[in-house]
Design a protein around this motif. Sequence first.
Motif, PDB file in Angstrom:
ATOM      1  N   LEU A 324      64.501  44.273  67.787  1.00 36.78           N
ATOM      2  CA  LEU A 324      65.471  44.634  66.757  1.00 36.78           C
ATOM      3  C   LEU A 324      66.912  44.341  67.194  1.00 36.78           C
ATOM      4  CD1 LEU A 324      63.994  48.001  65.432  1.00 36.78           C
ATOM      5  CD2 LEU A 324      64.185  45.847  64.180  1.00 36.78           C
ATOM      6  N   LEU A 325      67.117  44.164  68.484  1.00 40.16           N
ATOM      7  CA  LEU A 325      68.474  43.930  68.983  1.00 40.16           C
ATOM      8  C   LEU A 325      68.820  42.454  69.126  1.00 40.16           C
ATOM      9  CD1 LEU A 325      68.679  46.718  71.732  1.00 40.16           C
ATOM     10  CD2 LEU A 325      70.071  46.584  69.663  1.00 40.16           C
ATOM     11  N   ILE A 326      67.803  41.608  69.306  1.00 45.36           N
ATOM     12  CA  ILE A 326      68.104  40.198  69.577  1.00 45.36           C
ATOM     13  C   ILE A 326      68.756  39.527  68.367  1.00 45.36           C
ATOM     14  CG2 ILE A 326      66.276  39.961  71.290  1.00 45.36           C
ATOM     15  CD1 ILE A 326      64.562  38.620  69.172  1.00 45.36           C
ATOM     16  N   ASP A 327      69.509  38.507  68.638  1.00 48.30           N
ATOM     17  CA  ASP A 327      70.203  37.733  67.605  1.00 48.30           C
ATOM     18  C   ASP A 327      71.062  38.619  66.707  1.00 48.30           C
ATOM     19  OD1 ASP A 327      69.014  35.409  68.544  1.00 48.30           O
ATOM     20  OD2 ASP A 327      67.285  35.621  67.221  1.00 48.30           O
ATOM     21  N   GLY A 328      71.751  39.558  67.342  1.00 51.94           N
ATOM     22  CA  GLY A 328      72.652  40.418  66.579  1.00 51.94           C
ATOM     23  C   GLY A 328      71.945  41.349  65.609  1.00 51.94           C
ATOM     24  N   GLY A 329      70.657  41.583  65.842  1.00 46.82           N
ATOM     25  CA  GLY A 329      69.922  42.496  64.960  1.00 46.82           C
ATOM     26  C   GLY A 329      69.440  41.852  63.681  1.00 46.82           C
ATOM     27  N   SER A 330      69.349  40.516  63.662  1.00 44.10           N
ATOM     28  CA  SER A 330      68.952  39.814  62.437  1.00 44.10           C
ATOM     29  C   SER A 330      67.521  40.114  62.014  1.00 44.10           C
ATOM     30  CB  SER A 330      69.124  38.299  62.631  1.00 44.10           C
ATOM     31  OG  SER A 330      68.309  37.847  63.706  1.00 44.10           O
ATOM     32  N   ASN A 331      66.691  40.551  62.943  1.00 47.64           N
ATOM     33  CA  ASN A 331      65.303  40.855  62.585  1.00 47.64           C
ATOM     34  C   ASN A 331      65.186  42.040  61.634  1.00 47.64           C
ATOM     35  OD1 ASN A 331      63.921  38.805  63.986  1.00 47.64           O
ATOM     36  ND2 ASN A 331      64.160  39.918  65.913  1.00 47.64           N
ATOM     37  N   PHE A 332      66.274  42.801  61.491  1.00 52.07           N
ATOM     38  CA  PHE A 332      66.279  43.903  60.526  1.00 52.07           C
ATOM     39  C   PHE A 332      65.980  43.391  59.120  1.00 52.07           C
ATOM     40  CE2 PHE A 332      68.582  46.267  57.277  1.00 52.07           C
ATOM     41  CZ  PHE A 332      68.096  47.550  57.463  1.00 52.07           C
ATOM     42  N   ASN A 333      66.391  42.179  58.818  1.00 51.55           N
ATOM     43  CA  ASN A 333      66.258  41.630  57.462  1.00 51.55           C
ATOM     44  C   ASN A 333      64.948  40.880  57.239  1.00 51.55           C
ATOM     45  OD1 ASN A 333      68.940  42.465  56.625  1.00 51.55           O
ATOM     46  ND2 ASN A 333      69.709  40.866  57.990  1.00 51.55           N
ATOM     47  N   ASN A 339      57.987  45.457  56.200  1.00 42.92           N
ATOM     48  CA  ASN A 339      56.598  45.820  55.920  1.00 42.92           C
ATOM     49  C   ASN A 339      55.903  46.538  57.071  1.00 42.92           C
ATOM     50  OD1 ASN A 339      56.854  44.576  53.427  1.00 42.92           O
ATOM     51  ND2 ASN A 339      56.115  42.608  54.185  1.00 42.92           N
ATOM     52  N   HIS A 340      56.377  46.300  58.278  1.00 41.93           N
ATOM     53  CA  HIS A 340      55.668  46.857  59.432  1.00 41.93           C
ATOM     54  C   HIS A 340      56.579  47.640  60.386  1.00 41.93           C
ATOM     55  CE1 HIS A 340      52.076  44.552  58.332  1.00 41.93           C
ATOM     56  NE2 HIS A 340      52.898  43.549  58.069  1.00 41.93           N
ATOM     57  N   GLY A 341      57.764  47.104  60.635  1.00 38.97           N
ATOM     58  CA  GLY A 341      58.663  47.779  61.577  1.00 38.97           C
ATOM     59  C   GLY A 341      59.057  49.165  61.110  1.00 38.97           C
ATOM     60  N   ILE A 342      59.352  49.299  59.833  1.00 38.07           N
ATOM     61  CA  ILE A 342      59.729  50.617  59.307  1.00 38.07           C
ATOM     62  C   ILE A 342      58.583  51.603  59.476  1.00 38.07           C
ATOM     63  CG2 ILE A 342      60.226  51.862  57.167  1.00 38.07           C
ATOM     64  CD1 ILE A 342      62.015  49.562  56.334  1.00 38.07           C
ATOM     65  N   LYS A 343      57.352  51.117  59.278  1.00 37.36           N
ATOM     66  CA  LYS A 343      56.194  52.007  59.437  1.00 37.36           C
ATOM     67  C   LYS A 343      56.027  52.450  60.891  1.00 37.36           C
ATOM     68  CE  LYS A 343      53.457  50.285  55.553  1.00 37.36           C
ATOM     69  NZ  LYS A 343      52.174  49.645  55.145  1.00 37.36           N
ATOM     70  N   ILE A 344      56.320  51.546  61.809  1.00 35.34           N
ATOM     71  CA  ILE A 344      56.203  51.909  63.229  1.00 35.34           C
ATOM     72  C   ILE A 344      57.048  53.145  63.533  1.00 35.34           C
ATOM     73  CG2 ILE A 344      56.809  51.162  65.570  1.00 35.34           C
ATOM     74  CD1 ILE A 344      55.976  48.329  64.749  1.00 35.34           C
TER      75      ILE A 344
END
Length: 827
Positions: A324-333, A339-344
């Motif tokens: 979630l931190l790499i590339d300035g947090g772009s994986n948030f989008n 679909n999966h990270g929020i559930k984690i």
Amino acid sequence: MSAIFIKNIVPKLEKASFSDAELKAVIQILELINVTENNVYKKSLSNSNLKEVQADFSSKVSQQIYFHPELYKDEAAGIELVASWLPLIENGFYPNEKSVLKLLDFLYFNLTYFQSSTTSEVIKAQIFQILKILVQSKSQASLTVARFLLERIFDIRDVLNSDFLIQNCIKYDILNSYTVVNQDQTISTHPFQIDDNFILYFFENDWHHFITSLHQILPVGRIGSLTAYDLMGPWFSNELALFYQNNTESCLYAINALKERLIFTEAKSVELLNIKTSDNFYPLVHFIGNKVWDAGDVLLFNNRDKNIPQNQLDYCYLKFLDWLLIDGGSNFNTEAFKNHGIKILSENTAEALPLQCIPFWFNKCHPKAGQRHQIEVYNTLFGNLLLENQTDRLPTMRFQNEAFQVTGAFLINDVFQTSEIFKSWLQDFIKLGIISPLNQFLVRTFHDAQEELLNLYNAEQQEFLQLYLLEMAHSARDTSDEITKQNLPLIVKSLSILCFDPGNFTRVNEIWGLKNIDNCVKKSCNDFAKSHYINENRPLNLNIIQAWFNYLGDFYYSSKKEAIWIADAFSTQGVRAAQYFNAHDENVSFFIDRAINHITSFHKKCKHREAENQIAGEIAALIELFLSDFLGALNAENLNTNTLQFLKKYSQNDTSSFVHQTRLLPIIDKLYQHHFKDVLKEETNVFIKHHITTTVAIETASINPEYVDILLQNLENYSAEGICDTKILEVFNRDIVAFKSFLKQDDTGIETRFTQALYMTLLDVNLAPGTTLENYGTLSKSLFVHLVKGTKMAGSYAMGLKAMIKSGVYPENVATVLSQVVEDLKS
């Protein structure tokens, strides 16, 4: 039985070529297929030897029944022939190895025809039933057929035929168990399970061969259909997990294959992902925790077994945060996060998450982060995880692969690490208010640190922290009742610790004033104020004593709802205040004079209202108690004459009603006598002189001001001068009507002085029954009853006397007198 079997196979059976045991087996077969009209069957019935032998379905018989290559040349005929075997195979007549191999060879080249619409569903069902029986039979056919099916299923070059077999193997539950005919002709049965036996019999004892085949077939299959993975899921075992544990490289291939499976077949793969060894180790999940993550790893981890030991998940959560931190947090989008990270995070508890989530949360939701949607999502997620159901405690989380109780001191020292920039760091959060989950967490952090705050921050930082907490408290006015009640008590507690040192009463009053935000902190705020205004462990000063008297007004006008600690101050601090003034080097009489005037002004207000207002009476009683304690312990030199004259006059006033104060009145008199002893002595000499010259005359004289004064002086001074004039008391008792008439016309307050003086005689043990001065006491009691009975004060006196009797402090003879007075006042 199909016509092709009867037409093409039965006529070829020759009796002469079979032994009796084999012939008997043939007869049983003919009976099964209901063919009893042919020559073989009829001739065999005349063979008497058949009754004594055991049927032998030998390889020779099996070959004549099943091995007919010429019939396989035609696809339709071959399919029909195989289907006709079902009743025979159901009854244990299994084909020999040569026939089985020919059958499998035929199926291999004709699978496409077999699965076409040309072959009826009935025929298909019969053939798969035959395959199932053969695989599960205790014969050499079992392993041969099972190997054929697995080879075809794992052959991804022929996807359609592989899928066809997979669907029907699952449908008919064919690959459930298999048997092996050992070299010694013993038979062993094995379940389909990926273990050493499975690898030995189906993959030439080569684990790597199997693993490679497994990884290749995992992503293969049609979306929405069952695949080889579904077929093999029940076969996964502890041994397979152990292989992955010992072969890290294979773990990487397995993870990549599972990701492809999720992407291409959109199917979950929890069975393989969650395989575990016999000692409960999950090798693939462990491997995920030791690699750099991509979106696929997020998908996989979200499908993990929820019963995996927590210590095997810790590194996975840390890798998730890194992702979630790499590339300035772009994986948030990404869809992976939505679909999966929020559930984690959302389908978890704080106990499962690493402590590193806290700095991650503060970093991503910092007021200057600027991404509103991201802040809303993370605040919701971590607010639910780290705030809800935690009451006033910080959560237990994971740290260094162990459960860790998060503490405020640890967060301040080791997580936030803002000592050098504390003011600027905290300043950023102020504008968010307590509605922000970040501030709610900070409030819990500071509250948890308790007294350690005094060591963690210097004086300047503590001052700013107080301002921050005050801002948070005031912002609670603009948030929900739930947030207010959860956080405001914690804020007040922290402020109480930070504002411990005495002297800053401006800050004390600011904190005390927070009680007006919500009732949930009313008691704690009042207790805090009390700890500063009434603290016997700290020296008194004029400002504190002045505050007691000033806040008496708040206490009075709010009917005891404001400054409630005044009740404690006035009930416990009188002696202490007196001792403070006694030890004071400077002249404090002016201050005391103003204080007493201030206090008695409220006492007077209370006495005017006490008849209809119980609270007013209670406040009056507190003031009387304080004056008793204060004046009783105060050095007489600390009072000036004006103060004593005021007290003396006030105690003789109808409205003061000090008449019940058995402690206070003598104290006032004693102080008065100390300052005015020469005047009193002069008055006493005049009284004695008068007394000598009027003792005889008074018996026949009428009530007049001179005699009234003589009696009053006697009542007020009998104890000090030792003169108890019973004759003048007898005169006034006898002429009570004239005496009352005189008092009614007097406007100097002399009636109150009489009542108080007579009241004091009731409490004097030297005047009680059985003493030498009993007669003086009896006459005084009688005159008191005459004057008070029927007046508006009668009830109050009776009530006060009852309380004195009940207290048990008076001897029995005095208590008897008091009881009689109560009865006389009522009658």
